[in-house]
Enzyme design. Sequence first.
Site, PDB file in Angstrom:
ATOM      1  N   HIS A  10       3.428  -0.873   3.674  1.00  0.00           N
ATOM      2  CA  HIS A  10       3.156   0.357   3.274  1.00  0.00           C
ATOM      3  C   HIS A  10       4.353   1.512   3.056  1.00  0.00           C
ATOM      4  O   HIS A  10       5.062   1.209   4.178  1.00  0.00           O
ATOM      5  CB  HIS A  10       2.078   0.903   4.879  1.00  0.00           C
ATOM      6  CG  HIS A  10       1.832   2.109   4.588  1.00  0.00           C
ATOM      7  ND1 HIS A  10       0.457   1.855   3.880  1.00  0.00           N
ATOM      8  CD2 HIS A  10       1.796   3.139   5.226  1.00  0.00           C
ATOM      9  CE1 HIS A  10      -0.145   3.599   3.846  1.00  0.00           C
ATOM     10  NE2 HIS A  10       0.636   4.053   4.306  1.00  0.00           N
ATOM     11  N   PHE A  70      13.579  15.467  10.779  1.00  0.00           N
ATOM     12  CA  PHE A  70      12.190  14.652  10.771  1.00  0.00           C
ATOM     13  C   PHE A  70      11.823  14.000  12.126  1.00  0.00           C
ATOM     14  O   PHE A  70      11.589  13.346  12.828  1.00  0.00           O
ATOM     15  CB  PHE A  70      11.595  14.181  10.438  1.00  0.00           C
ATOM     16  CG  PHE A  70       9.960  13.897  10.157  1.00  0.00           C
ATOM     17  CD1 PHE A  70       9.260  14.990  10.374  1.00  0.00           C
ATOM     18  CD2 PHE A  70       9.192  12.792  10.437  1.00  0.00           C
ATOM     19  CE1 PHE A  70       7.517  14.521  10.936  1.00  0.00           C
ATOM     20  CE2 PHE A  70       8.368  12.196  10.636  1.00  0.00           C
ATOM     21  CZ  PHE A  70       6.994  13.042  10.745  1.00  0.00           C
ATOM     22  N   GLU A 114       1.187   5.695   0.585  1.00  0.00           N
ATOM     23  CA  GLU A 114       1.566   6.814   1.414  1.00  0.00           C
ATOM     24  C   GLU A 114       1.589   8.309   0.701  1.00  0.00           C
ATOM     25  O   GLU A 114       2.335   8.234   0.150  1.00  0.00           O
ATOM     26  CB  GLU A 114       1.466   6.734   2.752  1.00  0.00           C
ATOM     27  CG  GLU A 114       1.200   8.180   3.236  1.00  0.00           C
ATOM     28  CD  GLU A 114       1.108   8.357   5.115  1.00  0.00           C
ATOM     29  OE1 GLU A 114       0.599   6.742   5.802  1.00  0.00           O
ATOM     30  OE2 GLU A 114       2.140   8.938   5.243  1.00  0.00           O
ATOM     31  N   SER A 168       1.044  -1.283   0.153  1.00  0.00           N
ATOM     32  CA  SER A 168       0.594   0.049   0.291  1.00  0.00           C
ATOM     33  C   SER A 168       0.522   1.495  -0.169  1.00  0.00           C
ATOM     34  O   SER A 168       2.087   1.554   0.654  1.00  0.00           O
ATOM     35  CB  SER A 168      -0.980  -0.266   0.727  1.00  0.00           C
ATOM     36  OG  SER A 168      -0.267   0.070   2.743  1.00  0.00           O
ATOM     37  N   ASP A 188      -1.356  15.424  15.799  1.00  0.00           N
ATOM     38  CA  ASP A 188      -0.283  16.328  15.915  1.00  0.00           C
ATOM     39  C   ASP A 188      -0.858  17.569  16.677  1.00  0.00           C
ATOM     40  O   ASP A 188      -1.806  17.896  16.522  1.00  0.00           O
ATOM     41  CB  ASP A 188       0.805  16.994  14.695  1.00  0.00           C
ATOM     42  CG  ASP A 188       1.763  15.339  14.527  1.00  0.00           C
ATOM     43  OD1 ASP A 188       2.184  14.700  15.516  1.00  0.00           O
ATOM     44  OD2 ASP A 188       2.625  15.658  13.668  1.00  0.00           O
TER      45      ASP A 188
END
Length: 304
Positions: A275, A225, A23, A21, A115
């Site tokens: 994913h 990040f 994103e 999958s 967040d």
Amino acid sequence: MSTSSDARRSRGSDCAPVKVSFEFFPPKTDKMEATLWSTIQRLETLSPSFVSVTYGAGGSTRERTHRTVERILKETPMLPAAHLTCVGASRAEVDAVVQDYWDLGVRHIVALRGDPQEGIGTAYAPREDGYAYASDLVAGIKAIGDFEISVSGYPERHPESTDWQAEIDNLKRKIDAGASRVITQYFFDNNLFEAYLERIAKAGLSIPVVPGILPILNFDQVVKFSTSCGTTIPEWLFRRFAGLDDDAETRKLVGAAVAYEQVMDLVDRGISDFHFYTMNRAELTFALCHMLGLGQGETARQVA
């Protein structure tokens, strides 16, 4: 990267079909939208199980997320999953979004706490008239429609979890509320993912756990990040990218090699669902899926 043992290889030889999958995030500009749709058109040939579209902090991309999900649903054969968070909206507003997705024909939502509106690193405070946590959001979604609901998982614990017991207890609440799948935060040490699966199993929880894989396009950005979200960057990964600041082509090759090693090690450990966090770019994700046997005239290969 750890070396797979013979035992792990034997677990990966059960002929489980590989499923993937992807994103995406909603584009901000016309140029970004063109890049996204070029990516979508290339990756749809791999017949993913579903594709998810993210939701900005504080619901900042709500309308763009909705438009992207709607276009994927109407213009591609792929099944879109819409991200939804607790922040930035009342329960009534969130419920209206959920109902709108149901009416549109969307049947899969990725439910997240989200967040804080002030950004990662600031304290989260539930909105008084909103859903407080992901488990509450999952229950609210289920009350509106029989959605498939994916939730987040953290192989290195959520930065706000006090300990592993709190982490697993929170996951259990999401499962009890109706979650049907866990998609993990990205990680680079597969031993951490395997330990996470063991903790979940020991707690008696039974739910598919899909590893989130981040093919590295910009190592400096990933390091920045990862510091804020609690993902460990192993020392060996720093060495792989050392000295390549001015060598974009080699960085691409190294990024592909790192992701391939990670994915194939997970295959050796018996993992067959992945994913991919695409960052709206097709190159590395497409190459990885091709090496897994997808996009070669079949929708999945048998893991050997």
